[in-house]
Design a protein around this motif. Structure first.
Motif, short mmCIF file in Angstrom:
data_model
loop_
_atom_site.label_atom_id
_atom_site.label_comp_id
_atom_site.label_asym_id
_atom_site.label_seq_id
_atom_site.Cartn_x
_atom_site.Cartn_y
_atom_site.Cartn_z
N ARG A 228 8.37 1.34 3.80
CA ARG A 228 6.94 1.32 3.45
C ARG A 228 6.76 1.56 1.96
NH1 ARG A 228 6.41 4.89 7.93
NH2 ARG A 228 5.85 3.80 9.85
N THR A 229 7.54 2.49 1.40
CA THR A 229 7.44 2.78 -0.03
C THR A 229 7.86 1.57 -0.85
OG1 THR A 229 7.92 5.12 0.34
CG2 THR A 229 8.23 4.28 -1.89
N LEU A 230 8.95 0.92 -0.45
CA LEU A 230 9.44 -0.26 -1.15
C LEU A 230 8.41 -1.38 -1.08
CD1 LEU A 230 11.70 -1.74 -2.65
CD2 LEU A 230 12.66 -2.36 -0.42
N ASP A 231 7.81 -1.59 0.09
CA ASP A 231 6.79 -2.62 0.25
C ASP A 231 5.58 -2.33 -0.63
OD1 ASP A 231 5.76 -5.01 1.87
OD2 ASP A 231 4.20 -3.52 2.22
N ASP A 232 5.20 -1.05 -0.73
CA ASP A 232 4.06 -0.66 -1.56
C ASP A 232 4.35 -0.93 -3.03
OD1 ASP A 232 1.40 0.66 -1.79
OD2 ASP A 232 2.56 2.11 -2.95
N ILE A 233 5.58 -0.65 -3.48
CA ILE A 233 5.96 -0.90 -4.87
C ILE A 233 5.91 -2.38 -5.18
CG2 ILE A 233 7.89 -0.81 -6.51
CD1 ILE A 233 8.75 1.82 -5.15
N GLY B 12 4.11 -11.50 -10.40
CA GLY B 12 3.97 -12.21 -9.13
C GLY B 12 5.32 -12.39 -8.46
N ILE B 13 5.41 -12.05 -7.18
CA ILE B 13 6.65 -12.20 -6.41
C ILE B 13 6.30 -12.88 -5.09
CG2 ILE B 13 8.51 -11.01 -5.20
CD1 ILE B 13 8.27 -8.75 -7.21
N LEU B 14 7.09 -13.89 -4.72
CA LEU B 14 6.91 -14.50 -3.40
C LEU B 14 8.24 -15.02 -2.89
CD1 LEU B 14 6.72 -17.91 -3.81
CD2 LEU B 14 4.65 -17.19 -4.93
N VAL B 15 8.36 -15.10 -1.59
CA VAL B 15 9.55 -15.62 -0.92
C VAL B 15 9.13 -16.86 -0.15
CG1 VAL B 15 11.36 -15.18 0.77
CG2 VAL B 15 10.59 -13.33 -0.74
#
Length: 234
Positions: A5-10, A17-20
């Motif tokens: 959850r912490t990693l996702d929040d960061i 911008g980041i996308l997969v």
């Protein structure tokens, strides 16, 4: 779970911008990516189905194969440019492409100036009846600029493969000529050039002139093919 959850929040709140992406689907995106592509929420971006239309890129010289000087398109068709990195990753058990826009979001005034320049560029392309196209075989994606779509009579959302688009449009009698020109260009690693007829879905026939260049791997396999197309009917 707290760590995840912490990693996702960061990741969600980074200024970059980041996308997969996996083919025509966005598997993950953060808030900055949603904003820069013109969406109000991340959910709207991940639910978007016209992904190929947004993902046009030019590869930087092969000294840095992951780094790209790239152009993209918002959901409304407005072009913007970015310094991007693309990496092939394993995402939840499937092969995908991680795209990072390395430059943080610009100030409102800078974005306004950039948009003005891009609008002028797009208007110039339309006035010159010049279209830009790009096919990335590694990412299995392709891009047609708005002016290119105008020339080819393509709808905004078109799920056909890159080769199918041109095969369907090229006048049947001209297809052997175009295939021979492509084979020669790929085989000799030279720029591609051909003039041929296309038949629009409306039945209208146009003459076009297409030019392009390709990027190959060490075995000679074409990795990317990009260029321009001009309406020369007049």
């Amino acid at each position: 779970m707290d760590y995840l959850r912490t990693l996702d929040d960061i990741l969600s709140n980074l200024p970059h911008g980041i996308l997969v992406r996996c083919k025509d689907e966005i598997l993950f995106a953060n808030k900055a990516a949603a904003r820069v592509f013109g969406f109000n929420t991340v959910r709207e971006l991940t639910d978007h189905r016209a992904v190929n239309a947004m993902m046009g890129t030019f590869v930087q010289p092969q000294t840095s194969p992951e780094r790209r000087f790239a152009y993209f398109s918002t959901k409304d068709g407005d072009l913007f440019f970015a310094d991007a990195t693309e990496r092939v990753i394993d995402f939840r058990g499937q092969q995908a492409v991680l795209i990072t826009l390395n430059t943080p979001l610009q100030a409102a005034e800078d974005l306004s100036n950039t948009q003005t320049l891009v609008e002028r560029y797009a208007l110039a392309l339309r006035h010159a009846k010049l279209g830009v196209w790009d096919h990335d075989r590694v990412a299995n994606s392709h891009y047609f600029s708005p002016s290119c779509r105008d020339i080819l009579g393509l709808p905004h959302a078109d799920s056909r493969a890159f080769q199918s688009v041109f095969e369907d449009l090229i006048y049947p009698e001209d297809r052997p000529l175009v295939r021979a020109a492509c084979a020669k260009a790929f085989g000799e690693r030279e720029p591609y050039s051909a003039q041929f007829r296309i038949m629009l879905p409306t039945g209208e026939i146009r003459w076009v002139s297409a030019t392009g260049t390709s990027i190959h791997d060490s075995d000679g396999l074409v990795l990317r093919f990009a260029g321009t197309i001009v309406d020369i009917s007049d």
